[in-house]
Design an enzyme around this catalytic site. Structure first.
Site, mmCIF file in Angstrom:
data_model
loop_
_atom_site.group_PDB
_atom_site.id
_atom_site.type_symbol
_atom_site.label_atom_id
_atom_site.label_comp_id
_atom_site.label_asym_id
_atom_site.label_seq_id
_atom_site.Cartn_x
_atom_site.Cartn_y
_atom_site.Cartn_z
ATOM 1 C CG ASP A 242 -1.731 -72.440 77.289
ATOM 2 O OD1 ASP A 242 -2.383 -72.514 76.236
ATOM 3 O OD2 ASP A 242 -1.700 -71.407 77.986
ATOM 4 C CE1 TYR B 170 0.702 -70.907 82.364
ATOM 5 C CE2 TYR B 170 -1.509 -71.369 81.567
ATOM 6 C CZ TYR B 170 -0.175 -71.128 81.316
ATOM 7 O OH TYR B 170 0.278 -71.109 80.023
ATOM 8 C CG ASP C 157 -2.221 -72.556 71.458
ATOM 9 O OD1 ASP C 157 -3.284 -73.200 71.489
ATOM 10 O OD2 ASP C 157 -2.119 -71.401 71.890
ATOM 11 C CG ASP D 115 13.639 -79.835 76.057
ATOM 12 O OD1 ASP D 115 13.086 -80.807 76.590
ATOM 13 O OD2 ASP D 115 14.789 -79.475 76.354
ATOM 14 C CE LYS E 10 13.955 -78.619 80.698
ATOM 15 N NZ LYS E 10 14.522 -79.039 79.388
#
Length: 404
Positions: free
Chosen positions: A288, A180, A292, A264, A231
């Protein structure tokens, strides 16, 4: 908005002017709530922002006022524009005065930024840019997002009740690095003439160590378990992330049980077996997404508060639900995320634990009495709107005072 807060038999006038009604003045509105002999004084920058931020933040302010009054705390609240409201007022998403006053405050209470009206603006004139600029200017790098399933809300979960029951986890998300924020980024054209958009996923050792130390310290205070999410099979930034977290665990925090999951797998396990998690550490993008996703465990994003903290200076405390254009102006949104963000402001921003507990106990009491907004309404409970829910939380706070 004008009204009264009742502290036992004492009426305390409250005046809160909404910037969305074009009533913002450059001197900023000030709300004061005092006891006869206030022990402490704090200044809070109030940034309602866009959409439902202007419905839930006044509720949180009222609750802060009353909880503070019960603990002998005197608050001065200064309302300031940010996001789309600021664009309409002065042409930029983060006015200089808003930033200056935010830096001078003891904490920042933020509502939401964003609205379809500004979706097609250039990036530097999008409301979300204000949030990124505010985080950078206040040097907040650690985002705390608690996910707790209250026993009164088991019927609201999207998971099986036996899966969601007892969940109490904290997602700690790095805010200022990663994809970001890193460079280079932008748009170009490749050799075939195709337009290309690109971002850089990048973390430095110092950035990883900075957020990891926060997560380890918090994990020690909780149940001593830390799961780091990355990851590392593909991304070099994640490879470094895992290397640094592993080294810190061995050298500085041997008492903390550390595990590593790929993003994942972590997303799958978060809905399959969420009780396995205590403290989750991850980067800006994965955090993020996971936070959520985790909103479905208690049943609504309208229940989730957050805190953004730095090494010093004011933190930013905000509900995670965004501006919710579909729900704005209907008095249907859930103010609990904003109210619980106010509790985090007291706990993490001001170190006022007793006042924070008062708010959390009031929220629990309201749920015990069966009041629910639309997002968590179930058969046998009383459906109320945002304003009524705020009134009931104040009533619970007032009742706790009378019991003392």
């Amino acid at each position: 908005m004008a009204g009264f807060i009742h502290v036992s038999s004492t009426q305390i006038p409250v005046a809160f002017m909404s910037a969305t009604k074009q009533s913002f003045r450059r001197s900023a509105s000030v709300i004061r709530c005092v006891t006869d002999t206030p022990k402490k004084r704090y200044t809070i920058a109030v940034l309602p922002g866009d959409g439902v931020g202007n419905e839930v933040i006044p509720v949180a302010v009222d609750v802060l006022c009353l909880a503070g009054s019960l603990e002998g705390i005197d608050f001065s609240f200064k309302e300031l524009p940010i996001g789309g409201v600021a664009l309409d007022l002065v042409g930029v998403p983060l006015p200089e005065e808003t930033l200056t006053r935010a830096k001078q405050s003891d904490a920042v209470l933020l509502g939401a930024v964003g609205w379809p009206k500004w979706d097609n603006n250039p990036k530097h004139l999008k409301p979300i840019t204000a949030l990124l600029q505010l985080r950078a200017a206040l040097k907040v790098f650690a985002n705390l997002r608690p996910i707790t399933v209250l026993p009164q809300l088991l019927d609201s979960t999207y998971l099986r009740k036996d899966t969601a029951e007892g969940v109490d986890l904290l997602i700690i998300r790095e805010l200022t690095g990663g994809i970001y924020n890193a460079h280079p980024r932008g748009f170009t054209t490749n050799e075939q003439g195709d337009e290309v958009g690109f971002c850089t996923e990048s973390y430095s050792a110092s950035e990883v160590d900075h957020i990891a130390r926060v997560a380890f310290d918090i994990a020690k205070q909780r149940r001593g378990k830390l799961c780091s999410v990355d990851k590392a099979t593909i991304l070099e930034g994640s490879m470094l992330w895992r290397k640094r977290v592993t080294a810190m665990a061995a050298s500085e925090y041997p008492e903390v049980e550390v595990s590593h999951l790929l993003i994942d797998t972590a997303a799958m396990d978060l809905v399959r077996h969420p009780r396995q998690f205590d403290t989750i550490l991850t980067g800006v993008m994965f955090g993020d997404i996971l936070s959520d996703l985790a909103a479905m465990i208690p049943g609504s994003v309208g229940l989730l508060p957050s805190a953004a903290l730095g090494d010093s200076g004011p933190g930013i405390f905000e509900p995670v639900h965004g501006s919710a254009p579909k729900h704005y102006g209907k008095d249907t949104v859930n103010p609990m995320a904003a109210v619980l963000s106010a509790a985090m402001l007291l706990r993490y921003g001001l170190k006022e634990e007793n006042a924070a507990k008062r708010i959390e106990e009031a929220v629990s009491d309201v749920l015990d009495r069966g009041f629910r907004t639309r997002d968590i309404h179930t058969c046998g409970t009383t459906l109320v709107g945002c304003n009524r829910m705020g009134e009931e939380i104040l009533r619970s706070l007032d009742g706790s005072c009378k019991k003392l």
